[in-house]
Write an enzyme that holds these catalytic residues in place. Structure first.
Site, short mmCIF file in Angstrom:
data_model
loop_
_atom_site.label_atom_id
_atom_site.label_comp_id
_atom_site.label_asym_id
_atom_site.label_seq_id
_atom_site.Cartn_x
_atom_site.Cartn_y
_atom_site.Cartn_z
N ASP A 285 30.03 66.80 68.54
CA ASP A 285 29.01 66.71 67.49
C ASP A 285 29.00 67.95 66.61
O ASP A 285 28.68 67.87 65.42
CB ASP A 285 27.63 66.51 68.12
CG ASP A 285 27.49 65.14 68.77
OD1 ASP A 285 28.34 64.27 68.49
OD2 ASP A 285 26.54 64.95 69.55
N GLY A 286 29.35 69.10 67.18
CA GLY A 286 29.40 70.32 66.38
C GLY A 286 30.43 70.24 65.27
O GLY A 286 30.23 70.79 64.18
N ASN A 364 21.16 67.86 61.50
CA ASN A 364 20.34 67.72 62.70
C ASN A 364 18.90 68.17 62.46
O ASN A 364 17.99 67.36 62.39
CB ASN A 364 20.94 68.50 63.87
CG ASN A 364 21.82 67.62 64.74
OD1 ASN A 364 21.95 66.43 64.52
ND2 ASN A 364 22.44 68.23 65.74
N ASP A 394 5.42 78.41 69.99
CA ASP A 394 6.73 79.04 69.87
C ASP A 394 7.43 78.70 68.56
O ASP A 394 8.36 79.40 68.16
CB ASP A 394 7.63 78.62 71.04
CG ASP A 394 7.32 79.39 72.30
OD1 ASP A 394 6.49 80.32 72.22
OD2 ASP A 394 7.88 79.08 73.36
#
Length: 521
Positions: A285-286, A364, A394
């Protein structure tokens, strides 16, 4: 704002937080509200002092009014920035067209002049197929703004493969026109809205040029790339583009690969979509994210082969690449239009709301977190002109539906089918039990503002890269980009999505209940 001073009658004198131009200043508003809160803390009230109790309630009302004024000012600035950005884009486009000697109306769809340049059979075919369930592209893809040197260098790539997108509806033979869903500008896919049906791509002229992108530092990927380049050249007679790194590896292997093309500058990368008919990725996917990041505008159809870890967006198996590519090149194939987010960072030091940094496209998600700071993030969130909430935790994730199985899923967000139109709004470890994820429609613009009373800075990362610091007063504006990433499907978008969550996440995997247990009477 200085603390309020009381006179003998108990009345306070407050300075007005007005700017020189007569409008409320957000910094002054925040300082005024802070002063009111400090005054309430410094003035212990006795139950018997009814007039002081009444006065404290009035101060709280003033504090709420100041907060609403600050939020309204920020919302108005966001709306003005969005309208200004659209105006600047339209003006830049019109100036480019005037430079080419064309009017803006000549570029919207197929104009009369363009139809005259087509052969009679092509015009007749275009009128026939556009009246059915789909849209065609028959145009010669050669930009008029390419200089003569570039034209000479790419003379043999003057025509791209034309194709047609149609909507597969499983028995529904609707003849509804889809021009408002998918449109073409010189053969490049843009969308006005997402389609809820399966989309099929059919080539109307044979693809001529393929771009191959590979995962680096992998011997197995390198070997498959060598074989694929040789096979595409000898059996399909295709022109092949690769990255400069890959071309050096090919030439190191053998001088046979001299026919492979590459690029030397960023300007040539910006023109790749005018030369390439198909993109093939070898990796995980990268690698698909890297391929999408290379194209700042329209993206050619992409065929992703799985050579990574999970493979949510890589349905094709590399060991069967010959059969897969042969099927893709013949067509028709099912595709998934994966939308991207377009992000702008607006600094507080900018002279106005329109001085933004270079836009960043993400496939993404974009993540805003606290970085190395030990303090909670403090983010004010707006959706168009409406205040959403203040994020304390966060951080926050703004994700596409394609990225719903990535960081958003780990933070508690839902898995969403990639064809569902929307933007996922997922908090990261919020300091509130009632703070649940949201899904916004695709047409909204989301603005994340770091308030001036924030204890620390925030950090924004885009698909895990290009990390940027957001100081107090800085803002991040996100909206849906007009150019999706069309990825080929092995079966169709729904089948591929369900297969990926079953194989990649082992979703709802458990032992089947024993049949020999207790039963209803």
């Amino acid at each position: 704002m200085a603390p309020s001073k009381f006179n003998s009658s108990g009345e306070g004198n407050f300075s007005s937080p007005m700017a020189e131009n007569g409008f409320l200043n957000s910094t002054s508003l925040l300082n005024s509200e802070k002063a009111v809160q400090e005054l309430l803390q410094r003035s212990p009230l006795m139950e018997t002092d009814d007039h002081l109790v009444e006065f404290s309630e009035a101060l709280r009302t003033v504090a709420k009014a100041l907060r609403k004024a600050a939020e309204g000012k920020a919302a108005a600035q966001a709306e003005a920035a969005e309208w200004k950005r659209k105006f600047e884009l339209e003006r830049t486009r019109n100036l480019q067209l005037e430079h080419k000697g064309q009017s803006p109306t000549e570029r919207n769809g197929y104009d009369i002049k363009r139809s005259r340049n087509l052969p009679p059979q092509a015009t007749e075919k275009s009128e026939w197929c556009c009246g059915l369930n789909g849209i065609c592209s028959h145009e010669v893809l050669q930009d008029g703004d390419i200089d003569s040197a570039s034209q000479k260098a790419s003379r043999k790539y003057t025509r791209k493969a034309s194709f047609k997108l149609s909507w597969c509806c499983n028995g529904d033979h609707s003849d509804r026109h889809k021009h408002d869903v998918v449109s073409f500008e010189k053969g490049n896919i843009t969308t006005a809205e997402r389609s809820s049906r399966q989309i099929s791509l059919k080539w109307e002229s044979q693809p001529q040029t393929v771009l191959i992108l590979t995962k680096p530092n992998s011997i197995s990927v390198q070997m498959i790339c060598f074989e694929m380049v040789r096979w595409l050249r000898e059996h399909k007679d295709l022109h092949i583009y690769v990255e400069p790194r890959v071309k050096n590896e090919l030439l190191t292997e053998s001088d046979y690969y001299n026919f492979v093309q590459t690029w030397k500058s960023d300007e040539e990368i910006m023109l790749l979509h005018t030369k390439v008919d198909l993109v093939v990725t070898l990796g995980g996917d990268g690698t698909v994210l890297w391929a999408a990041s290379m194209f700042k505008g329209p993206v050619p159809p992409l065929v992703p082969f799985s050579l990574g870890s999970l493979g949510f967006m890589t349905p094709f198996h590399s060991e069967h690449y010959r059969e897969c590519l042969d099927s893709v090149l013949k067509g028709p194939i099912s595709i998934t239009l994966r939308h991207r987010l377009q992000c702008h960072v607006i600094r507080d030091a900018a002279r106005n709301e329109y001085e933004t940094e270079e836009p960043i496209l993400v496939l993404n998600e974009v993540t805003i977190d606290r970085g190395i700071s030990s303090y909670l993030t403090n983010l004010e969130c707006y959706c168009d002109r409406s205040f959403v909430t203040c994020v304390q935790g966060d951080g926050l994730i703004l994700s596409t539906t394609s990225g719903s199985t990535a960081y958003s899923l780990a933070a508690g967000g839902s898995m969403v089918h990639p064809q569902v139109p929307g933007i996922l709004f997922t908090p990261i470890c919020p300091h509130s039990l009632s703070f649940r994820p949201l899904i916004f429609p695709e047409y909204v613009t989301i603005r994340i503002q770091v308030p001036f009373n924030s204890r620390g800075h925030a950090w924004a990362s885009f698909d895990g890269k290009d990390r940027k610091q957001l100081a107090a007063g800085d803002a991040l504006v996100c909206s849906m980009a007009p150019w999706p990433v069309p990825t080929a499907c092995q079966v169709d978008s729904t089948n591929d999505f369900l297969r990926s969550i079953h194989d990649g996440l082992h979703w709802n995997l458990r032992k089947t209940q024993s049949f020999d247990g207790p039963r209803d009477a």
